[in-house]
Design a protein around this motif. Structure first.
Motif, PDB file in Angstrom:
ATOM      1  N   UNK A  79      -1.238   6.713  -1.897  1.00 23.92           N
ATOM      2  CA  UNK A  79      -0.280   7.743  -1.506  1.00 23.92           C
ATOM      3  C   UNK A  79       1.147   7.229  -1.623  1.00 23.92           C
ATOM      4  N   UNK A  80       2.055   8.210  -1.783  1.00 25.57           N
ATOM      5  CA  UNK A  80       3.489   7.923  -1.815  1.00 25.57           C
ATOM      6  C   UNK A  80       4.096   8.391  -0.500  1.00 25.57           C
ATOM      7  N   UNK A  81       4.807   7.468   0.182  1.00 22.79           N
ATOM      8  CA  UNK A  81       5.467   7.787   1.443  1.00 22.79           C
ATOM      9  C   UNK A  81       6.954   7.979   1.162  1.00 22.79           C
ATOM     10  N   UNK A 133       3.260 -10.922 -11.095  1.00 18.33           N
ATOM     11  CA  UNK A 133       2.652 -10.812 -12.412  1.00 18.33           C
ATOM     12  C   UNK A 133       1.386 -11.661 -12.472  1.00 18.33           C
ATOM     13  N   UNK A 134       0.278 -11.057 -12.882  1.00 14.61           N
ATOM     14  CA  UNK A 134      -0.985 -11.778 -12.980  1.00 14.61           C
ATOM     15  C   UNK A 134      -1.740 -11.912 -11.674  1.00 14.61           C
ATOM     16  N   UNK A 135      -1.193 -11.353 -10.571  1.00 21.18           N
ATOM     17  CA  UNK A 135      -1.815 -11.452  -9.256  1.00 21.18           C
ATOM     18  C   UNK A 135      -2.521 -10.137  -8.912  1.00 21.18           C
ATOM     19  N   UNK A 136      -3.364 -10.182  -7.870  1.00 19.06           N
ATOM     20  CA  UNK A 136      -4.041  -8.983  -7.391  1.00 19.06           C
ATOM     21  C   UNK A 136      -4.369  -9.157  -5.915  1.00 19.06           C
ATOM     22  N   UNK A 137      -4.484  -8.037  -5.199  1.00 25.33           N
ATOM     23  CA  UNK A 137      -4.873  -8.035  -3.794  1.00 25.33           C
ATOM     24  C   UNK A 137      -5.715  -6.798  -3.529  1.00 25.33           C
ATOM     25  N   UNK A 138      -6.531  -6.867  -2.474  1.00 27.19           N
ATOM     26  CA  UNK A 138      -7.325  -5.694  -2.119  1.00 27.19           C
ATOM     27  C   UNK A 138      -6.438  -4.519  -1.744  1.00 27.19           C
ATOM     28  N   UNK A 139      -5.396  -4.781  -0.963  1.00 25.99           N
ATOM     29  CA  UNK A 139      -4.482  -3.725  -0.528  1.00 25.99           C
ATOM     30  C   UNK A 139      -3.064  -4.117  -0.915  1.00 25.99           C
ATOM     31  N   UNK A 140      -2.363  -3.202  -1.561  1.00 29.30           N
ATOM     32  CA  UNK A 140      -0.986  -3.453  -1.990  1.00 29.30           C
ATOM     33  C   UNK A 140      -0.050  -2.444  -1.336  1.00 29.30           C
ATOM     34  N   UNK A 141       1.022  -2.956  -0.725  1.00 32.10           N
ATOM     35  CA  UNK A 141       2.099  -2.133  -0.185  1.00 32.10           C
ATOM     36  C   UNK A 141       3.331  -2.375  -1.044  1.00 32.10           C
ATOM     37  N   UNK A 142       3.984  -1.288  -1.465  1.00 32.53           N
ATOM     38  CA  UNK A 142       5.126  -1.406  -2.382  1.00 32.53           C
ATOM     39  C   UNK A 142       6.369  -0.800  -1.743  1.00 32.53           C
ATOM     40  N   UNK A 143       7.452  -1.550  -1.718  1.00 28.50           N
ATOM     41  CA  UNK A 143       8.745  -1.054  -1.244  1.00 28.50           C
ATOM     42  C   UNK A 143       9.682  -0.948  -2.439  1.00 28.50           C
ATOM     43  N   UNK A 144      10.052   0.279  -2.810  1.00 20.99           N
ATOM     44  CA  UNK A 144      10.871   0.489  -4.007  1.00 20.99           C
ATOM     45  C   UNK A 144      12.372   0.327  -3.738  1.00 20.99           C
ATOM     46  N   UNK A 178      -0.236   1.798  -1.205  1.00 19.46           N
ATOM     47  CA  UNK A 178       0.709   2.704  -0.548  1.00 19.46           C
ATOM     48  C   UNK A 178       2.103   2.346  -1.050  1.00 19.46           C
ATOM     49  N   UNK A 179       2.837   3.341  -1.519  1.00 21.04           N
ATOM     50  CA  UNK A 179       4.166   3.125  -2.090  1.00 21.04           C
ATOM     51  C   UNK A 179       5.211   3.798  -1.212  1.00 21.04           C
ATOM     52  N   UNK A 180       6.242   3.055  -0.831  1.00 20.53           N
ATOM     53  CA  UNK A 180       7.334   3.578   0.002  1.00 20.53           C
ATOM     54  C   UNK A 180       8.590   3.683  -0.841  1.00 20.53           C
ATOM     55  N   UNK A 213       3.350  12.058   1.427  1.00 18.92           N
ATOM     56  CA  UNK A 213       3.657  12.350   2.828  1.00 18.92           C
ATOM     57  C   UNK A 213       5.073  11.853   3.092  1.00 18.92           C
ATOM     58  N   UNK A 214       5.722  12.429   4.133  1.00 18.38           N
ATOM     59  CA  UNK A 214       7.007  11.848   4.518  1.00 18.38           C
ATOM     60  C   UNK A 214       6.760  10.747   5.547  1.00 18.38           C
TER      61      UNK A 214
END
Length: 609
Positions: free
Chosen positions: A422-424, A502-513, A543-545, A567-568
């Motif tokens: 989802x995008x927050x 780059x080249x990494x991975x995780x089960x859960x990713x949180x992104x702050x743009x 989840x992307x913020x 969602x907001x």
């Protein structure tokens, strides 16, 4: 050597004879008692002809302190090998300057042939090559490789898909192989098999394989993955401060220290001081260490500090699509045999067309070389790969993962229970700029609240190593790290910039743009390669913020935001972040669905990385 040309070729008509009599094809044969020097040329190789006498004459007039001129100044012509036995015959693209006068040919003359890499595709000589001879030679080479692969029991039973096997086969058969490895498609495993088979079938002591990438972190990632497969004799070349601590034992200073201790022990009559054990490396020691290793891992730019005499029969360059031409050419000039190129640049208006175009892209656009694409991803939940596959890979990326193999974390209530994405919209946020430092405090707060929810103080079902945080700005990384240090959450959550992940991975990713401004400036985020990296690191959930108003000024980000659940920030806090007691109740009522850290690890081990 005697050199004869193709003037006497018989043709069916005068026009054809007139055209062929000017073909610059030369045959090199034994002259009196002199033999053709030994060489490693094969049919189809590209060469340059050098007037050695002219070069020697020029060098004799130079002072010893003068810099030697590049050999290309003395190139007479470029050609391609048509045959190697019984005569060495070469067709040149145009008449060599030194050979246009027949009187000039009647006296003894010294010429030199130089191997040229990547020239063959430009020559456009295919209509005049002895096609049957070239075809037979190529088929013999392919049969040899295929027979070797068929006899390799370990390779036959490896869990590789068809596209991976095709890429490996190409790397063994061709001097240049381009492999496109979308995220999670087993690029590292494919690379490891290529290197393993190169070593097994072609390796000679004193001629290590060179492995390069653009950044130290990318080199470290690939080095670790190689060592997971086998314990190679490997050197991680670079200053220890630039190399990850867990790889320090493979660095040159450590290996030189071991070498000195070994020599000290073998020579009991010599007293060795600490100064001599830990002093700066000597060129002789560096040569000895490198000549003993099987694999040399370093950055592309780092290759430039090696002695000019170091040549490598095989080179593998990782993340080649992110490397610009000046950097990638540094290792390429050291190649003697085969290359494999596996696929973030700041905007500079005037230089943009050149600097943003990687050597990998230029090869794909300008040469008649087909790249091999690894077409099956084993990393992401199927719903996470939909957008990247359609936008970045024309829908050709398949998935080898089922939804149940990537369990959705119960600590977050996703809008669509079938889509862990989802995008927050952090609509009330504003970025803060100090020089080149940009950060967004509202997004920092939301990221930390989400981590607290995922890692509750009592009986957490996840481990910190399951979670990764990605942001385009270093200052935002610092702000998140500092905020997390003030709240009670377990240590171990990985927080990095886009390039660092780059080249990494995780089960859960949180992104702050981060970007949130009235000018609709999105900075680094405009780069499609970075966007692709951002959206393809998560295995189970993402989840992307970000600020929707700012981001939708860019068409690609607008497309992505409109394609995923939104969602907001207020809704996210009140409705999506599940409290500790709710989590406990859910797990008690669904005892058959234990989303433990062990299950995440087990699902990861069952599939190629």
């Amino acid at each position: 050597m005697n050199i004869s040309d193709s003037f006497n070729t018989d043709t069916e008509n005068d026009d054809e004879q007139e055209e062929k009599c000017f073909e610059p094809i030369f045959y090199f044969e034994h002259y009196k008692y002199e033999k053709i020097p030994s060489h490693h040329f094969n049919i189809g190789d590209s060469v340059a002809l050098i007037d050695q006498e002219q070069l020697d004459e020029y060098l004799s007039k130079q002072n010893k302190t003068d810099e030697k001129p590049p050999l290309r100044l003395f190139y007479q012509s470029f050609g391609i090998i048509l045959s190697i036995y019984p005569l060495l015959s070469i067709k040149f693209t145009y008449w060599p300057l030194s050979l246009t006068n027949s009187n000039y040919l009647n006296r003894q003359k010294l010429f030199r042939l130089e191997h040229l890499l990547l020239i063959k595709p430009f020559l456009n000589l295919s209509d005049n090559i002895d096609k049957d001879q070239l075809k037979n030679y190529a088929q013999d080479q392919i049969r040899n490789v295929e027979n070797n692969l068929t006899d390799d029991n370990e390779y036959n039973h490896a869990t590789l898909n068809n596209s991976q096997r095709q890429a490996i086969k190409n790397a063994l058969e061709n001097r240049l192989t381009l492999i496109q490895g979308p995220p999670g498609t087993g690029k590292t495993e494919t690379s490891a098999w290529i290197i393993h088979l190169w070593l097994k079938k072609f390796f000679q002591e004193g001629q290590p394989i060179l492995i390069c990438a653009e950044t130290h972190q990318a080199v470290d990632n690939l080095t670790r993955r190689l060592l997971q497969y086998r314990q190679y004799r490997l050197i991680r070349y670079g200053e220890p401060r630039t190399v990850a601590p867990d790889l320090h034992k493979y660095t040159l200073p450590t290996q030189i220290e071991l070498l000195r201790r070994e020599k000290q022990q073998s020579n009991s009559n010599t007293t060795t001081t600490n100064k001599s054990l830990y002093g700066p490396p000597k060129p002789k020691e560096i040569r000895e260490i490198i000549s003993k290793c099987q694999i040399l891992c370093m950055t592309c730019s780092g290759v430039g500090i090696l002695e000019p005499d170091f040549k490598f029969p095989f080179i593998l360059i990782d993340e080649a699509s992110q490397i610009t031409e000046p950097n990638i050419l540094i290792p390429l000039v050291r190649i003697t045999d085969q290359i494999v190129l596996l696929p973030p640049i700041i905007k500079m208006a005037e230089a943009k067309p050149l600097l943003e175009r990687s050597f990998f892209q230029r090869l794909l656009e300008n040469l008649n070389i087909n790249s091999i694409m690894l077409d099956t991803q084993y990393r992401m939940h199927p719903s996470l790969i939909d957008f990247p596959s359609k936008v970045f890979y024309d829908g050709s990326l398949k998935t080898g993962i089922k939804p149940e193999q990537r369990p959705i974390p119960q600590e977050i209530k996703f809008i669509n229970k079938q889509i862990p994405l989802m995008f927050v919209d952090v609509d009330q946020s504003y970025e803060t700029i100090h020089g080149s430092n940009i950060y967004n405090r509202q997004e920092v707060e939301l990221i930390c609240q989400t981590i607290q929810t995922l890692l509750p103080r009592r009986q957490p079902n996840l481990s910190p190593i399951d979670i990764g945080v990605i942001t385009p700005y270093t200052r935002q990384v610092k702000e998140i790290v500092e905020k997390l240090s003030t709240i009670q959450v377990p240590k171990g959550v990985e927080i990095r910039t886009v390039d660092g992940f780059q080249g990494r991975e995780k089960n859960i990713i949180l992104i702050s743009l981060v970007r949130s401004n009235n000018e609709n400036e999105i900075g680094f985020l405009i780069n499609e390669q970075r966007m692709n990296v951002l959206l393809t690191r998560a295995k189970c959930a993402m989840i992307v913020f970000g600020n929707k108003h700012t981001l939708i000024s860019n068409n690609l980000w607008k497309h992505w935001i409109e394609s995923v659940p939104n969602v907001n920030s207020t809704q996210f806090i009140n409705e999506c972040l599940i409290k500790q007691n709710q989590i406990t109740d859910q797990h008690q009522s669904q005892s058959t669905k234990q989303y433990t850290h062990n299950k995440y690890n087990n699902s990861r081990k069952s599939y190629p990385q």
